[in-house]
Design an enzyme around this catalytic site. Sequence first.
Site: not given
Length: 805
Positions: A358, A489, A640
């Site tokens: 990442r 995901d 989030h």
Amino acid sequence: MTHGHFDPATHEYVITRPDTPRAWSNYLGSRRYGGIVTNNAGGYSFTRSPAEGRILRHRYNAVPVEQPGRVFYLRDRDDGDYWSAAWQPVGKPLGRYKTETRFGPAYVAITSDYAGVRAESLYFIPLNQDFEYWRLRVTNTGEVARRLSLFACCEFTTEWNLVNDLLNLQYAQYIGEASMRDGFIGASSCSRLPEDKTDFANRDQSRWWWMTLVGADLAGHDCDRDTFLGAYRGYDRPLAVERGACSGSAGFSDNICGVLQCDLDLAPGETREVRVLLGIGRSGREGRAMLKRFGSAAACRREFAALKRHWHGLLETFRAETPDADFDHMVNTWGAYNALVTFEWSRSCSLVYTGDQRDGFGFRDTVQDMLGVAAMLPDAVRERLVLMLSAQDATGGAQPEVRAWSHTPGKMKSTPASQYRSDDCLWFFNTIPTYVAETGDVAFYDEVVPFADKGKATVLGHLRRALKFNLRRTGRNGLPCGLLADWNDCLKLGYKGESVFVAFQVRFGLATYANIAGALGKRRERSWALAELAKIDRAIAKVCWDGKWFIWAIAEDGTVFGTSKAREGRIYLNTQCWAILSGHADAAQARSALASVNRLLASDYGVAMCAPPFALTSVEVMRAVLFNPGNKENGGIFSHTQSWAVLAEIMAGDGDRAYAYHRAYMPSAQNERIETREIEPFAHCQSTHSQFSPKFGVSRVPWLSGTASWSHYTATQHILGIRPEVGGLRIDPCIPRGWPGFRVHRRFRGGTLRIEVRNPAGLGRGVSHLLVDGRRVEGSLLSAALLPAARRVVAVLDGGAAQVV
């Protein structure tokens, strides 16, 4: 229980107890040269990439977690007692050792008092430079003279590649060197290879860095870690410090370090200052140049003052005074700073994120990370938007990750069809209009940007391509396919399974595109978007409403997720929120869906992602079952998504519930119950254990979350309602009815506005008119025509028509 407090006057958080439940951290510098420092001076440094440019070593999930770091040891040469300028790593008893750590924007200051000696350390990276300062001031607070030795210590990597340095020891233990020459420790990796400054990613090259100390004469050094520490010892009791002298070791293979020793003799009341400079390049070239320019005490003070001016200037873009001090702490400093840090670092570096896999800019993350910083960094956001648009393939899908140092628009390999995610480019419909509204830069829609693999289009053309990508990839019910993954995901529907979340995103995108096209006078484009919007509305209406809430998704085999009959994952937060944010849900559906969210998902620490958690569902379909119940995507409070719940309640007009949801996950509101939260009360996190977990309220993975940008955007533009539009600045709050009002200072398009919102009737929403410098203006929009001269704006919440978010 608290471990510190907020200091709004200085934009700092003050840690008064060093034994925080977990290591708390802060960020230094930029991607050019950056680092992390904890409240006990742990952490690491790197250049350009935390995975490929690591300079100071850090061991993840180690015990203790903070070591090694940037350590100042002090030793009394008369009685042999020694300690560290931060509480750790030596860890003297807190009954005798007093300390305070101040985290500010891009710096850390630690003060300690022990045995009649005060130590004040400061860590920062000067703006636009490739080195870091460690400044230490030592004061004799006693009544007798003191003879002290100081050891400044850090552990170097031997390979700048993180994984190789920590795991590939049969290689990495044979390539590092460090030695003292002319007052500098020069360190290198693969020193016999040439440098390749044109290709940072080329690992077959030499790397160089340096370290020096000024302000006192050097009395010793060590460059071999094991010689300094001694066998079977740690950083809590280094052999060299215990003995009182370094051995002058050179580092050759194995593990290298930088330790610089000096002696300080202090009369009662006397203060001495030393400065360590550590940076990139060769010691005899870059090191000497930096020492000459930045080595003096005056230069250090000058650079620190410039750093504070820079960061405080960004934070002054928006300043609020509300009835809730905790809210103000986030809006005025820490929410903004979280968003800025996330914009800079994406998900690449923390005490949790390693940078491995990442390391660059994750596409979907990065596009969203611009939302919260458009007002503070409009030029940088524009540049980043162009970068991300140039990472969109000609198909309309996206490259999963962008590494700026190797990204070549128009020449990248197309993303394999099996690797496309369905949501990536749909986030442009949130971020690009936000940038254009902030700046008034409508011409941006006409700018031509290449695709990643081939071809080019205007920004508007990129947006159309993004919509067509999803419209061309639909399932049997006419809804967009989830492809490799939608935002979640963990959801594996099969490539042609249908994502209801993405369906709402596409609807939002079509409505946004129609508005943009209409404003640009492109009638055919507007008509196309509205026609497609009507089609997707019909598809959603046909299969997505379950009676009390909207379903989650439909798998490729026809299995429907998120229904009232399901044993697990019966209700999913995202689809309830985005049904409303997209404008699809009618009033009755919105009321029912939000009531269901409140009844089944909401808690004192936030709104769970789904319920009940998964335990029996096949991992082939729902990978969230891998996680413990109440964790992350398996019914955890995923931070989030919290702002989406807040925004949905604002659109429904319920300021009280919206604010309750916002405050439930707001870090500063948990400062008084930090024994539960455990992580930083000034940093947003990835997730919190939900009511389905035995660790309810415990938060994890601080910093670098999409939460940061969405939360700051939601707080400033929708709770406080100070919302830019192309035509001006909208004043449209949705606040708790019990608030009497609030004040905001807002920099906007070259001017500074003083805005006062009054709520005398306790309505919490609805502005029918503004008073602009005493003159009545109908409606809630301060038009662009009035902006150049406007200074003071008053808005009264009188039940006037609220604007659609």
